[in-house]
Design a protein around this motif. Structure first.
Motif, PDB file in Angstrom:
ATOM      1  N   CYS A  69       0.770  -1.192   0.027  1.00 41.01           N
ATOM      2  CA  CYS A  69       0.110   0.153  -0.048  1.00 41.01           C
ATOM      3  C   CYS A  69       0.905   1.155   0.007  1.00 41.01           C
ATOM      4  N   CYS A  73      -2.557   2.282   6.870  1.00 36.90           N
ATOM      5  CA  CYS A  73      -3.866   2.631   7.771  1.00 36.90           C
ATOM      6  C   CYS A  73      -3.584   2.031   8.950  1.00 36.90           C
ATOM      7  N   CYS A  76      -5.993  -0.965   9.793  1.00 38.60           N
ATOM      8  CA  CYS A  76      -6.167  -2.076   8.661  1.00 38.60           C
ATOM      9  C   CYS A  76      -6.545  -3.327   9.374  1.00 38.60           C
ATOM     10  N   ILE A  82       0.326  -6.076   6.049  1.00 38.27           N
ATOM     11  CA  ILE A  82       0.648  -4.940   4.947  1.00 38.27           C
ATOM     12  C   ILE A  82       2.190  -4.365   4.994  1.00 38.27           C
ATOM     13  N   GLY A 115      -3.636  -5.326   0.703  1.00 33.95           N
ATOM     14  CA  GLY A 115      -3.099  -4.438  -0.205  1.00 33.95           C
ATOM     15  C   GLY A 115      -3.782  -3.617  -1.142  1.00 33.95           C
ATOM     16  N   ARG A 145      -7.155   2.647  -2.080  1.00 30.53           N
ATOM     17  CA  ARG A 145      -7.169   4.011  -1.246  1.00 30.53           C
ATOM     18  C   ARG A 145      -6.209   4.981  -1.903  1.00 30.53           C
TER      19      ARG A 145
HETATM   20  S1  SF4 Z   1      -5.227  -2.387   2.554  1.00 31.12           S
HETATM   21 FE1  SF4 Z   1      -6.400  -0.704   2.505  1.00 31.12          FE
HETATM   22  S2  SF4 Z   1      -7.024  -0.249   4.725  1.00 31.12           S
HETATM   23 FE2  SF4 Z   1      -5.268  -1.667   4.732  1.00 31.12          FE
HETATM   24  S3  SF4 Z   1      -3.422  -0.250   4.964  1.00 31.12           S
HETATM   25 FE3  SF4 Z   1      -3.902  -0.849   2.576  1.00 31.12          FE
HETATM   26  S4  SF4 Z   1      -4.868   0.890   2.026  1.00 31.12           S
HETATM   27 FE4  SF4 Z   1      -5.007   0.979   4.001  1.00 31.12          FE
END
Ligand code: SF4
Ligand SMILES: *Cc1c(COP(=O)(O)O)cnc(C)c1O
Length: 312
Positions: A69, A73, A76, A82, A115, A145
């Motif tokens: 990402c 966040c 998450c 992540i 992700g 996002r």
């Molecule tokens: S998967 Fe979505 S909510 Fe989770 S860190 Fe990545 S962008 Fe943010």
């Protein structure tokens, strides 16, 4: 999860947005945690037939393109994965997933997730091309996002290729882009522009939101968010109760408070601008939480928008 913040988000934090800072600023876990289980939704184990795929519901499959990402966040659901390269798919992983989807014709919808599929635009564009060749796949969804985290990146050459692939795809079948938005502060002029670019591909635009304590557990904040998204041509699809994943304790709001807020929003906003309020019950699916218009299981009367009891 470590801290990762884009230049765009850092600017918003520097300009004083607490709502953005709380979503992205890393904080140590304090004392014991309430939620012990890591993979509380069972994605890694019971429901994954092939690396990257989560097949929990008959007709639709989630495809985790990577665990990358552009920003992290802190709330998450997949916080423990992540940023890890372990989610990257090899050519073999991709082939196995495509074979599984092709061999399972009841799958009519593929949801590209992660992700963030927009964090690896070249990979995602290639996956889209491969999915076009599978006739049983009627609908494709992409969850991202990036438009809210790095809106200017939509002009980069690989991203423009991805957008033109989406534009081409949207001529042939429904493509839904789901953006994740928590607070109206996130909808800056650059984000408006990014959402407009996405809308121009012909994809339908939807949003999803997570209830976060101290960020958006407020009726005025959410009314502003959903109204603003609606004005931008983005239909609010879901608002989730924060998952009971380890490390997310500080974000979880009391469910009664969330229910009151959603009931009030149903009164205030156009129906199209009110997302379905759901809780992702581990292993069971996204179960709608009832709003406060009905008393328990008694369906003989309800409460109207002025809170008056009406017999049916
Ligand atoms: S998967 Fe979505 S909510 Fe989770 S860190 Fe990545 S962008 Fe943010
Ligand atoms: C959320 C989710 C879906 C999509 O569910 P909808 O209710 O159709 O939006 C599909 N598969 C998995 C594993 C999911 O978590």
């Amino acid at each position: 999860m470590d801290q990762r913040i884009t230049r765009h988000l850092a600017q918003m934090i520097n300009r004083g947005s607490d709502a953005v800072e709380r979503q992205y600023r890393w904080q140590p876990l304090i004392g014991s945690t309430l939620f012990p289980e890591d993979d509380s939704l069972g994605e890694e184990t019971r429901f994954s037939p092939v690396k990257g795929l989560v097949h929990k519901f008959g007709n639709r499959v989630l495809w985790k393109v990577s665990y990358r990402c552009v920003a992290h966040c802190q709330f998450c659901t997949r916080s423990r994965q992540i940023g890890s390269p372990q989610g990257d798919l090899s050519a073999d992983d991709i082939r196995r997933a495509l074979d599984y989807i092709t061999a399972t014709p009841q799958i009519d919808e593929v949801i590209l997730s992660g992700g963030d599929p927009f964090a690896t635009p070249r990979v995602t564009a290639n996956l889209l091309h491969s999915l076009f060749d599978i006739r049983s796949v009627k609908v494709i969804r992409l969850g991202t996002r990036v438009p809210l985290q790095a809106p200017q990146s939509l002009s980069s050459p690989p991203m423009r290729t991805l957008l033109s692939t989406i534009r081409h795809a949207a001529c042939h079948r429904p493509i839904f882009i789901l953006v994740n938005a928590q607070h109206p502060d996130e909808l800056t002029p650059q984000v408006h522009c990014a959402l407009h670019k996405l809308r121009q591909t012909g994809a339908s635009m939807l949003s999803q939101t997570v209830f976060l304590r101290g960020v958006n557990d407020d009726v005025d904040v959410l009314a502003d968010l959903f109204r603003s998204l609606y004005y931008l041509g983005v239909i609010p699809y879901y608002i989730y109760r924060c998952d009971y994943v380890r490390g997310l304790e500080r974000f979880v709001c009391p469910i009664e408070r969330e229910q009151r807020i959603m009931t009030e929003l149903r009164r205030r906003l156009s129906g199209i601008a009110v997302p379905t309020y759901v809780v992702d019950v581990p292993g069971r699916g996204k179960i709608p939480v009832p709003l406060a218009f009905w008393d328990g299981t008694d369906l003989s009367h309800c409460r109207d928008f002025d809170d008056q009891v009406v017999a049916l």
